[in-house]
Design a protein around this motif. Structure first.
Motif, PDB file in Angstrom:
ATOM      1  N   VAL A 119       0.806  -1.046  -0.257  1.00 18.09           N
ATOM      2  CA  VAL A 119      -0.149   0.071   0.134  1.00 18.09           C
ATOM      3  C   VAL A 119       1.093   1.297  -0.069  1.00 18.09           C
ATOM      4  N   ALA A 120       0.394   2.408  -0.558  1.00 23.30           N
ATOM      5  CA  ALA A 120       0.985   3.463  -0.425  1.00 23.30           C
ATOM      6  C   ALA A 120       0.521   4.525   0.829  1.00 23.30           C
ATOM      7  N   LEU A 121       1.446   4.615   1.601  1.00 24.62           N
ATOM      8  CA  LEU A 121       1.019   5.824   2.840  1.00 24.62           C
ATOM      9  C   LEU A 121       1.727   7.009   2.893  1.00 24.62           C
ATOM     10  N   GLN A 137       8.337  15.737  -9.147  1.00 20.48           N
ATOM     11  CA  GLN A 137       8.191  16.942  -9.837  1.00 20.48           C
ATOM     12  C   GLN A 137       7.107  16.883 -10.831  1.00 20.48           C
ATOM     13  N   LYS A 138       6.759  15.662 -11.643  1.00 21.72           N
ATOM     14  CA  LYS A 138       5.961  15.529 -12.544  1.00 21.72           C
ATOM     15  C   LYS A 138       4.399  15.891 -11.866  1.00 21.72           C
ATOM     16  N   TRP A 139       4.284  15.353 -10.601  1.00 21.38           N
ATOM     17  CA  TRP A 139       2.903  15.278  -9.966  1.00 21.38           C
ATOM     18  C   TRP A 139       2.834  16.896  -9.762  1.00 21.38           C
ATOM     19  N   ASP A 267      -0.122  -4.406 -12.945  1.00 24.38           N
ATOM     20  CA  ASP A 267      -1.430  -3.979 -13.767  1.00 24.38           C
ATOM     21  C   ASP A 267      -1.992  -2.685 -13.569  1.00 24.38           C
ATOM     22  N   ALA A 268      -1.737  -1.778 -12.872  1.00 22.09           N
ATOM     23  CA  ALA A 268      -2.068  -0.391 -12.883  1.00 22.09           C
ATOM     24  C   ALA A 268      -0.774   0.437 -12.566  1.00 22.09           C
ATOM     25  N   PRO A 269       0.273   0.581 -13.527  1.00 19.78           N
ATOM     26  CA  PRO A 269       1.359   1.373 -13.231  1.00 19.78           C
ATOM     27  C   PRO A 269       1.071   2.976 -13.331  1.00 19.78           C
ATOM     28  N   GLY A 270       0.113   3.197 -13.930  1.00 17.59           N
ATOM     29  CA  GLY A 270      -0.146   4.608 -13.962  1.00 17.59           C
ATOM     30  C   GLY A 270      -0.796   5.284 -12.505  1.00 17.59           C
ATOM     31  N   ARG A 273       1.999   5.309  -9.950  1.00 12.80           N
ATOM     32  CA  ARG A 273       2.648   6.403 -10.056  1.00 12.80           C
ATOM     33  C   ARG A 273       1.918   7.615  -9.548  1.00 12.80           C
ATOM     34  N   PHE A 274       0.988   7.626  -9.850  1.00 14.50           N
ATOM     35  CA  PHE A 274       0.006   8.944  -9.157  1.00 14.50           C
ATOM     36  C   PHE A 274      -0.137   8.889  -7.750  1.00 14.50           C
TER      37      PHE A 274
END
Length: 314
Positions: A119-121, A137-139, A267-270, A273-274
């Motif tokens: 998970v992303a925390l 930077q891109k975000w 399966d959901a790289p985008g 990354r977000f």
């Protein structure tokens, strides 16, 4: 740009020692989740001797009763299993999904079912400048892109409406992407039983809604629950703007962590990354295990076959 709701609270300071030492509960282990499940008609079992661990129950295929312990820290798994053997669950198969890797479960009679997900925390800094500096930077560029298009952001409590457009869009999205979220009545129960803790953020251009994010607060933490973005919303980076505003609001409320959910770089790289572009860190969960008290340690040899699969990534 932002429509404020009443009764905003000034930020409270959070010390570094607080951040390091105070345990933050995942949503399925929170008091708020207990209230929602009770109102939903499925009151959970709470184990006070194990830091009020939340155990839910469900029926599979209309005939098999199972218990589930989801996202709980297992400080003393051997004592937990002893408790379960003496409880009303002593004959019920138990599915455990620990908050952290717990390979020792295999030697105690649990059998691995699924390898650990991640998970992303996001640790929420009280200072806005610090939060912005933590963005990739891109975000950050997409956030600046969104703010340049005169989008309007609204914030409100989640309406008690099962026909809300966000629920309909999410059900379609679940079917397309082949995943399952909470039943809509459970989300509505959460909003009703925890006043002001289910916040809906929406981005509009004129009167057209481009994106929405539903955030659930629980204690000093929050979870990213449901979101949807239209084609135009994607072009205008509306989702970045919404999440940034949600994080800023959570900081005002004293929240210290936002759980952005499971990330899947294959399966959901985008989407991965977000989520990570916010500055969130990857945290590995403990996989999924089956423990059936009547079997005791008889299943332990099966668990040893897959012990490496359930260990933390080096």
């Amino acid at each position: 740009m932002f429509d404020l709701s009443p009764a905003d609270v000034m930020p409270r300071s959070v010390s570094r020692s607080d951040l390091q030492n105070s345990a933050l509960r995942a949503l399925p282990q929170s008091v708020e989740f207990q209230r929602a499940m009770t109102a939903y008609g499925r009151p959970p079992l709470v184990l006070p001797e194990h830091d009020n661990m939340v155990v839910t129950r469900r029926t599979l295929l209309d005939r098999f009763d199972v218990a589930m312990i989801n996202r709980a820290p297992l400080a003393e798994p051997q004592q937990l299993f002893s408790t379960l053997r003496q409880s009303v669950l002593k004959r019920v198969p138990i599915i455990l999904s620990p908050e952290r890797p717990s390979p020792e479960l295999g030697s105690l009679g649990a059998v691995p079912l699924l390898s650990p997900a991640s998970v992303a925390l996001l640790q929420i800094a009280p200072c806005s400048d610090t939060r912005r500096a933590g963005l990739h930077q891109k975000w950050r560029n997409r956030l600046n892109h969104a703010t340049g298009h005169d989008l309007r952001v609204t914030r409100q409590n989640m309406p008690d409406n099962s026909e809300h457009w966000l629920f309909k869009a999410d059900l379609i999205q679940q079917h397309q992407r082949q995943y399952r979220s909470w039943p809509v009545p459970l989300t509505l129960a959460y909003a009703r039983e925890n006043k002001g803790q289910a916040k809906l953020f929406q981005a509009l251009q004129g009167k057209e809604i481009l994106a929405a994010v539903l955030i659930l607060r629980h204690g000093d933490s929050a979870s990213y629950h449901i979101s949807h973005t239209t084609a135009l919303g994607k072009v205008l980076s509306a989702h970045n703007l919404l999440l940034w505003e949600a994080i800023s609001w959570l900081a005002q409320k004293g929240c210290r962590q936002l759980d952005l959910g499971v990330i899947n770089t294959e399966d959901a790289p985008g989407l991965a990354r977000f989520k990570l572009g916010t500055g969130a860190k990857v945290s590995q969960l403990g996989g999924t295990w089956l423990f059936w008290p009547p079997m005791g340690r008889l299943l332990a040899p099966l668990a040893r076959w897959d012990r490496r699969m359930m260990s933390a990534t080096p």
